[in-house]
Design a protein around this motif. Structure first.
Motif, PDB file in Angstrom:
ATOM      1  N   ARG A  76       0.803   0.810  -0.772  1.00 49.45           N
ATOM      2  CA  ARG A  76       2.148   1.036  -1.298  1.00 49.45           C
ATOM      3  C   ARG A  76       2.426   2.532  -1.273  1.00 49.45           C
ATOM      4  NH1 ARG A  76       4.202  -4.225  -1.636  1.00 49.45           N
ATOM      5  NH2 ARG A  76       2.459  -5.558  -2.263  1.00 49.45           N
ATOM      6  N   SER A  77       3.491   2.914  -0.614  1.00 46.22           N
ATOM      7  CA  SER A  77       3.820   4.340  -0.513  1.00 46.22           C
ATOM      8  C   SER A  77       5.284   4.625  -0.823  1.00 46.22           C
ATOM      9  CB  SER A  77       3.493   4.858   0.892  1.00 46.22           C
ATOM     10  OG  SER A  77       4.210   4.122   1.868  1.00 46.22           O
ATOM     11  N   LEU A  78       6.065   3.595  -1.142  1.00 45.72           N
ATOM     12  CA  LEU A  78       7.480   3.772  -1.468  1.00 45.72           C
ATOM     13  C   LEU A  78       7.641   3.722  -2.985  1.00 45.72           C
ATOM     14  CD1 LEU A  78       9.065   1.498   1.282  1.00 45.72           C
ATOM     15  CD2 LEU A  78       8.837   3.983   1.298  1.00 45.72           C
ATOM     16  N   GLY A  79       8.058   4.855  -3.566  1.00 45.53           N
ATOM     17  CA  GLY A  79       8.169   4.922  -5.017  1.00 45.53           C
ATOM     18  C   GLY A  79       6.852   5.218  -5.698  1.00 45.53           C
ATOM     19  N   GLY A  80       5.873   5.656  -4.989  1.00 49.32           N
ATOM     20  CA  GLY A  80       4.543   5.923  -5.542  1.00 49.32           C
ATOM     21  C   GLY A  80       3.507   5.704  -4.460  1.00 49.32           C
ATOM     22  N   PHE A  81       2.237   5.825  -4.811  1.00 47.41           N
ATOM     23  CA  PHE A  81       1.187   5.627  -3.814  1.00 47.41           C
ATOM     24  C   PHE A  81       0.033   4.864  -4.435  1.00 47.41           C
ATOM     25  CE2 PHE A  81      -1.287   6.261  -0.126  1.00 47.41           C
ATOM     26  CZ  PHE A  81      -2.584   6.564  -0.525  1.00 47.41           C
ATOM     27  N   SER A  82      -0.416   3.826  -3.753  1.00 47.52           N
ATOM     28  CA  SER A  82      -1.609   3.109  -4.195  1.00 47.52           C
ATOM     29  C   SER A  82      -2.232   2.413  -2.999  1.00 47.52           C
ATOM     30  CB  SER A  82      -1.267   2.084  -5.279  1.00 47.52           C
ATOM     31  OG  SER A  82      -0.517   1.004  -4.737  1.00 47.52           O
ATOM     32  N   LEU A  83      -3.539   2.276  -3.059  1.00 48.77           N
ATOM     33  CA  LEU A  83      -4.310   1.540  -2.056  1.00 48.77           C
ATOM     34  C   LEU A  83      -5.114   0.477  -2.791  1.00 48.77           C
ATOM     35  CD1 LEU A  83      -5.557   1.083   0.786  1.00 48.77           C
ATOM     36  CD2 LEU A  83      -7.241   2.848   0.203  1.00 48.77           C
ATOM     37  N   THR A  84      -4.968  -0.775  -2.350  1.00 53.46           N
ATOM     38  CA  THR A  84      -5.688  -1.888  -2.962  1.00 53.46           C
ATOM     39  C   THR A  84      -6.540  -2.561  -1.898  1.00 53.46           C
ATOM     40  OG1 THR A  84      -3.902  -2.233  -4.552  1.00 53.46           O
ATOM     41  CG2 THR A  84      -5.475  -4.027  -4.270  1.00 53.46           C
ATOM     42  N   ILE A  85      -7.836  -2.644  -2.146  1.00 53.75           N
ATOM     43  CA  ILE A  85      -8.793  -3.262  -1.224  1.00 53.75           C
ATOM     44  C   ILE A  85      -9.349  -4.513  -1.884  1.00 53.75           C
ATOM     45  CG2 ILE A  85     -10.891  -2.929   0.119  1.00 53.75           C
ATOM     46  CD1 ILE A  85      -8.871  -0.970   1.014  1.00 53.75           C
ATOM     47  N   LEU A  86      -9.117  -5.663  -1.261  1.00 48.80           N
ATOM     48  CA  LEU A  86      -9.644  -6.936  -1.778  1.00 48.80           C
ATOM     49  C   LEU A  86      -9.292  -7.134  -3.252  1.00 48.80           C
ATOM     50  CD1 LEU A  86     -13.156  -6.887  -0.074  1.00 48.80           C
ATOM     51  CD2 LEU A  86     -11.168  -8.205   0.624  1.00 48.80           C
ATOM     52  N   GLY A  87      -8.061  -6.758  -3.606  1.00 43.84           N
ATOM     53  CA  GLY A  87      -7.582  -6.960  -4.970  1.00 43.84           C
ATOM     54  C   GLY A  87      -7.955  -5.872  -5.955  1.00 43.84           C
ATOM     55  N   HIS A  88      -8.699  -4.847  -5.527  1.00 46.25           N
ATOM     56  CA  HIS A  88      -9.115  -3.765  -6.418  1.00 46.25           C
ATOM     57  C   HIS A  88      -8.399  -2.471  -6.022  1.00 46.25           C
ATOM     58  CE1 HIS A  88     -12.271  -6.254  -8.147  1.00 46.25           C
ATOM     59  NE2 HIS A  88     -12.623  -6.587  -6.916  1.00 46.25           N
ATOM     60  N   THR A  89      -7.666  -1.890  -6.978  1.00 44.48           N
ATOM     61  CA  THR A  89      -6.943  -0.649  -6.708  1.00 44.48           C
ATOM     62  C   THR A  89      -7.916   0.525  -6.678  1.00 44.48           C
ATOM     63  OG1 THR A  89      -4.951  -1.497  -7.762  1.00 44.48           O
ATOM     64  CG2 THR A  89      -5.105   0.885  -7.498  1.00 44.48           C
ATOM     65  N   VAL A  90      -7.724   1.395  -5.689  1.00 49.57           N
ATOM     66  CA  VAL A  90      -8.566   2.585  -5.541  1.00 49.57           C
ATOM     67  C   VAL A  90      -7.917   3.718  -6.331  1.00 49.57           C
ATOM     68  CG1 VAL A  90      -9.619   4.206  -3.928  1.00 49.57           C
ATOM     69  CG2 VAL A  90      -9.259   1.815  -3.253  1.00 49.57           C
ATOM     70  N   TYR A  91      -8.517   4.083  -7.463  1.00 51.37           N
ATOM     71  CA  TYR A  91      -7.987   5.159  -8.277  1.00 51.37           C
ATOM     72  C   TYR A  91      -8.515   6.501  -7.775  1.00 51.37           C
ATOM     73  CZ  TYR A  91      -6.571   1.364 -11.300  1.00 51.37           C
ATOM     74  OH  TYR A  91      -5.997   0.224 -11.773  1.00 51.37           O
ATOM     75  N   ASP A  92      -7.890   7.574  -8.272  1.00 49.58           N
ATOM     76  CA  ASP A  92      -8.195   8.906  -7.735  1.00 49.58           C
ATOM     77  C   ASP A  92      -9.685   9.239  -7.788  1.00 49.58           C
ATOM     78  OD1 ASP A  92      -5.137  10.562  -8.853  1.00 49.58           O
ATOM     79  OD2 ASP A  92      -5.575   9.273  -7.154  1.00 49.58           O
ATOM     80  N   ARG A  93     -10.361   8.820  -8.872  1.00 48.47           N
ATOM     81  CA  ARG A  93     -11.761   9.198  -9.004  1.00 48.47           C
ATOM     82  C   ARG A  93     -12.649   8.513  -7.977  1.00 48.47           C
ATOM     83  NH1 ARG A  93     -14.378   5.130 -11.979  1.00 48.47           N
ATOM     84  NH2 ARG A  93     -12.949   3.575 -12.849  1.00 48.47           N
ATOM     85  N   ARG A  94     -12.136   7.482  -7.270  1.00 50.37           N
ATOM     86  CA  ARG A  94     -12.957   6.762  -6.305  1.00 50.37           C
ATOM     87  C   ARG A  94     -12.690   7.202  -4.869  1.00 50.37           C
ATOM     88  NH1 ARG A  94     -12.543   0.489  -7.503  1.00 50.37           N
ATOM     89  NH2 ARG A  94     -14.239   0.497  -5.985  1.00 50.37           N
ATOM     90  N   TRP A  95     -11.784   8.147  -4.687  1.00 44.41           N
ATOM     91  CA  TRP A  95     -11.499   8.615  -3.328  1.00 44.41           C
ATOM     92  C   TRP A  95     -12.584   9.558  -2.819  1.00 44.41           C
ATOM     93  CZ3 TRP A  95      -7.975   7.053   0.135  1.00 44.41           C
ATOM     94  CH2 TRP A  95      -6.913   6.275  -0.311  1.00 44.41           C
ATOM     95  N   ARG A  96     -13.303  10.188  -3.720  1.00 49.55           N
ATOM     96  CA  ARG A  96     -14.416  11.081  -3.393  1.00 49.55           C
ATOM     97  C   ARG A  96     -13.951  12.391  -2.772  1.00 49.55           C
ATOM     98  NH1 ARG A  96     -18.856   7.929  -0.042  1.00 49.55           N
ATOM     99  NH2 ARG A  96     -19.884   9.961  -0.294  1.00 49.55           N
ATOM    100  N   SER A  97     -12.886  12.373  -2.012  1.00 53.58           N
ATOM    101  CA  SER A  97     -12.404  13.604  -1.378  1.00 53.58           C
ATOM    102  C   SER A  97     -10.894  13.516  -1.212  1.00 53.58           C
ATOM    103  CB  SER A  97     -13.076  13.804  -0.016  1.00 53.58           C
ATOM    104  OG  SER A  97     -12.405  14.812   0.727  1.00 53.58           O
ATOM    105  N   GLY A 120      11.609   3.286  -3.615  1.00 47.85           N
ATOM    106  CA  GLY A 120      11.730   4.707  -3.933  1.00 47.85           C
ATOM    107  C   GLY A 120      11.298   5.561  -2.759  1.00 47.85           C
ATOM    108  N   ASP A 121      11.264   6.862  -2.984  1.00 53.50           N
ATOM    109  CA  ASP A 121      10.924   7.806  -1.922  1.00 53.50           C
ATOM    110  C   ASP A 121       9.523   7.557  -1.364  1.00 53.50           C
ATOM    111  OD1 ASP A 121      12.632  10.802  -3.114  1.00 53.50           O
ATOM    112  OD2 ASP A 121      13.288   9.189  -1.801  1.00 53.50           O
ATOM    113  N   PHE A 122       9.371   7.813  -0.088  1.00 50.44           N
ATOM    114  CA  PHE A 122       8.058   7.755   0.553  1.00 50.44           C
ATOM    115  C   PHE A 122       7.166   8.855  -0.019  1.00 50.44           C
ATOM    116  CE2 PHE A 122       5.388   9.379   4.123  1.00 50.44           C
ATOM    117  CZ  PHE A 122       4.558   8.267   4.269  1.00 50.44           C
ATOM    118  N   LEU A 123       6.006   8.455  -0.568  1.00 52.54           N
ATOM    119  CA  LEU A 123       5.035   9.385  -1.161  1.00 52.54           C
ATOM    120  C   LEU A 123       5.751  10.385  -2.063  1.00 52.54           C
ATOM    121  CD1 LEU A 123       2.635   9.993   1.862  1.00 52.54           C
ATOM    122  CD2 LEU A 123       2.368   8.393  -0.038  1.00 52.54           C
ATOM    123  N   SER A 124       6.462   9.837  -3.032  1.00 53.46           N
ATOM    124  CA  SER A 124       7.290  10.653  -3.915  1.00 53.46           C
ATOM    125  C   SER A 124       6.498  11.800  -4.536  1.00 53.46           C
ATOM    126  CB  SER A 124       7.860   9.767  -5.020  1.00 53.46           C
ATOM    127  OG  SER A 124       8.600  10.518  -5.933  1.00 53.46           O
TER     128      SER A 124
END
Length: 703
Positions: free
Chosen positions: A462-483, A591-595
């Motif tokens: 999801r990148s319209l109105g915010g940003f999120s990545l969900t893998i197999l039903g689990h949202t990847v929060y900032d602390r799990r991006w590693r970089s 909403g905006d792309f990557l607001s």
């Protein structure tokens, strides 16, 4: 205190040392400042008088001295209320209705400042009710007293109907008194009451309509602060915490540090903490929590301590740490009980239930949510009932009881304003979207249901109105991006179209100073991390990214990316010239792309391109709605389009034209004021000539 810090007439009296006249005039003018919440003005002038005062002060000056003191001073609420009660009785004996009204307000202000034992407000509320009926009470005093009455009705008892009724009388008195400060403060409380009712859009309109009074109120009036703070809170409850953070950052620049009361500072910091928690600003939340904790716990202001625990609990809930959320909720419940704030206690109980659900204590969570929903519906707290119902529906869906979940949400939607989508005040927007997807519930811009193809793909971006990545039903929060580069790689891939993106272009953007071989090695490392981000240890990597012939692509069979689906659907709808298809595509534009992400020019360019595509869709619907048999409310569609793309003057113009065509010129002018305020506050420019011409037409002028 220097004479130059005083109003001219007081400065002259001070220089000539005519202190008796100074005191007499301050007794008259000071009550006006109190009614208009200009406590800093009272403090400055009382500080000038204090060293020269005679041994005794008149009742009014005693009241002003209490108003200027930095409560809570000695942490003894009972003594403060005893002193104010004595003053109230003196005013009654002297038949001073203005002083009596000010004493009632001071008593409730003390309760608010201490944030504890709010049941002590009841006798003062009864006194305000009797005073408000008196003919010798000025409209300004009446508006102030009724505002304090509404404050306790809202935060102590949570009685929304009585709050709004009191505020209607307060508004009439403020208008009669021509008081900009009281107009602002009444609007502040009205907006929060409307937000509690789930009418967040109406709450925003109330604040927008009264925004012109900001420049007319006294510069140091707390009413100006409350109005801006409440705008941030309403934005948070409306699912726009990022915008709320921006709104709240520059509040209070007009006040010197010594002019802040503890309660006002706590309200601002608490609102910032709530917005940052909902927006998941991990770097900002700890700093704000420390600030609020130092004030709220240090001063033992229990109401604000409860709000702090609630906001921090929300942050940990969104960060995937439900046990910490539960700990903060239990602390907040104790503080809210000390304050005797029923709405706050209920909010925190919902938070407790959500934390239990995330800890897999589903049965206990369901029981608590059922209890909270019943309480909220009885009290009319639709905002909280809605959040509880969404989580209750998620528990039902987990059990396979999808029909019961849909039935529950259908019941909640009947409580909401027509066309307002479901939204949780306790969860990020993607939680609600995932639940609606599971239940196959689709709400279009005009309130109709649609079935836009959205296969249950393992990767959801999801990148319209915010940003999120969900893998197999689990949202990847900032602390799990590693970089951060791993996250930026995905964002740039979306910005460049998502398919067959040259890897040289990506390395140029991500590592502009690195040599070719080193840049390629960096890209391979970031790509390897991206392929496994969000997967549990030992899980097989998903093939959702392909590197072939020097180009990188997202796999269409594995990935759902809302910006790419929106663009494809929008262009197809415009080619086919179908209003129905255009409306279906518009549903995806939230909403905006990557607001808010301005890290790379290509992201901003992509944002502008998608904004333009969104405007073209809305124009297409407006042009072809009648001939294509569009059954929705075009005005609702235009209102939502303006809400998600407020940078477009063309959308405001379309909405104004539609309102004028339908015979609603006042609403068209309201839309113009909305555009005017947005462009002034955001860009520092007035609306363009097209909007000004439409405003002139709405006023009855010529084209």
């Amino acid at each position: 205190m220097e004479a130059r810090d005083l109003l001219p007439e007081f400065g002259d009296l001070a220089q000539e040392e005519r202190w008796d006249e100074f005191a007499a005039q301050l007794a008259r003018r000071g009550l006006v400042w109190w009614f208009e919440m200009d406590v800093p003005a009272i403090r400055r002038h009382m500080a000038a008088l204090r060293p020269r005062r005679s041994p005794g002060l008149s009742p009014r000056l005693l009241l002003l001295e209490g108003a200027a003191s930095p409560l809570p001073a000695d942490r003894d609420l009972r003594q403060v209320l005893r002193d104010v009660t004595l003053l109230y009785r003196m005013f009654r004996v002297n038949r001073d209705a203005e002083g009596a009204a000010a004493a009632c307000g001071l008593a409730i202000a003390a309760l608010w400042d201490f944030g504890v034992d709010w049941s002590r407000s009841r006798p003062w509320a009864d006194r305000i009710d009797r005073l408000a009926e008196r003919k010798d009470l000025s409209p300004l005093a009446r508006s102030s007293a009724l505002a304090f009455r509404a404050l306790m009705l809202l935060f102590h008892q949570g009685n929304l109907d009585q709050t709004l009724a009191a505020l209607e009388l307060q508004r009439q008195a403020a208008e009669e008194a021509r008081s900009a400060a009281m107009t602002l403060y009444g609007a502040t409380l009205q907006a929060l009451a409307l937000a509690y009712q789930g009418r967040t859009e109406r709450a925003g309109v109330v604040l927008e309509e009264t925004a012109p009074f900001l420049d007319r109120a006294p510069r140091t009036s707390y009413a100006r602060l409350y109005h801006r703070i409440m705008l941030g809170i309403v934005l948070s409850t409306a699912g726009r915490p990022g915008k709320a953070c921006e709104t709240l950052r520059n509040v209070g620049v007009d006040l010197a540090p010594e002019d802040w009361r503890v309660s006002v500072r706590l309200l601002l910091q608490g609102a910032r903490l709530l917005a940052a928690s909902l927006a998941r600003h991990e770097d900002e939340v700890p700093l704000l929590e420390a600030s609020v904790r130092q004030l709220a716990v240090g001063e033992q202001v229990h109401f604000f301590a409860a709000l702090m625990q609630f906001s921090v609990g929300l942050f940990y809930l969104g960060a995937g740490r439900p046990y910490r959320a539960l700990v903060h909720a239990e602390r907040g419940e104790r503080a809210a009980a000390r304050a005797e704030s029923l709405p706050t206690q209920t909010m925190i109980r919902v938070l407790q239930a959500l934390a239990l659900a995330d800890l897999n204590e589903k049965e206990e969570a369901a029981a608590r949510l059922d209890e909270a929903m019943a309480t909220c519906q009885d009290q009319g707290w639709v905002l909280f009932a809605e959040g509880a119902a969404l989580d209750r529906a998620a528990i039902l869906a987990d059990r396979g009881e999808t029909d019961e979940a849909r039935k529950l949400l259908d019941g909640v939607r009947k409580l909401l304003p027509r066309g307002r989508p479901l939204l949780s005040a306790f969860r990020p927007p993607e939680f609600t979207q995932r639940l609606l997807d599971r239940l196959e519930i689709r709400t279009g811009p005009a309130g109709a249901r649609w079935t836009i193809p959205d296969p249950d793909r393992p990767v959801q971006i999801r990148s319209l109105g915010g940003f999120s990545l969900t893998i197999l039903g689990h949202t990847v929060y900032d602390r799990r991006w590693r970089s951060s580069r791993t996250q930026q790689l995905l964002k740039l891939l979306l910005a460049l179209g998502g398919e067959k993106v040259p890897v040289d272009r990506l390395t140029e953007l991500l590592w502009p100073d690195a040599l070719g071989d080193q840049a390629r090695a960096n890209l391979k490392t970031a790509l390897a991390r991206l392929r496994v981000v969000g997967l549990p240890p030992g899980a097989e990597a998903l093939r959702w990214l392909h590197w072939k012939h020097g180009r990188l692509s997202l796999s269409r069979s594995v990935v759902f990316a809302d910006c790419l689906v929106f663009e494809t659907a929008a262009r197809a709808a415009l080619r086919n010239r179908s209003a129905r298809e255009m409306v279906r595509a518009l549903e995806l534009y939230q909403g905006d792309f990557l607001s808010g992400d301005g890290s790379h020019g290509v992201i901003e360019s992509r944002r502008e391109a998608l904004r333009h595509l969104h405007v073209r869709l809305v124009e297409g619907v407006a042009d072809r709605a009648d001939r294509d048999g569009f059954r929705g409310d075009l005005n609702d569609l235009l209102s939502q389009a303006v809400a998600v793309n407020p940078m477009s003057e063309r959308l405001y113009a379309l909405k104004m034209k539609e309102l004028i065509r339908r015979g609603y010129p006042v609403e068209a002018l309201r839309t113009f004021r909305q555009a005017e305020a947005f462009f002034r506050d955001t860009l520092g420019i007035p609306p363009g000539p097209a909007l000004r011409l439409l405003a002139n037409k709405a006023k009855g002028g010529s084209d």
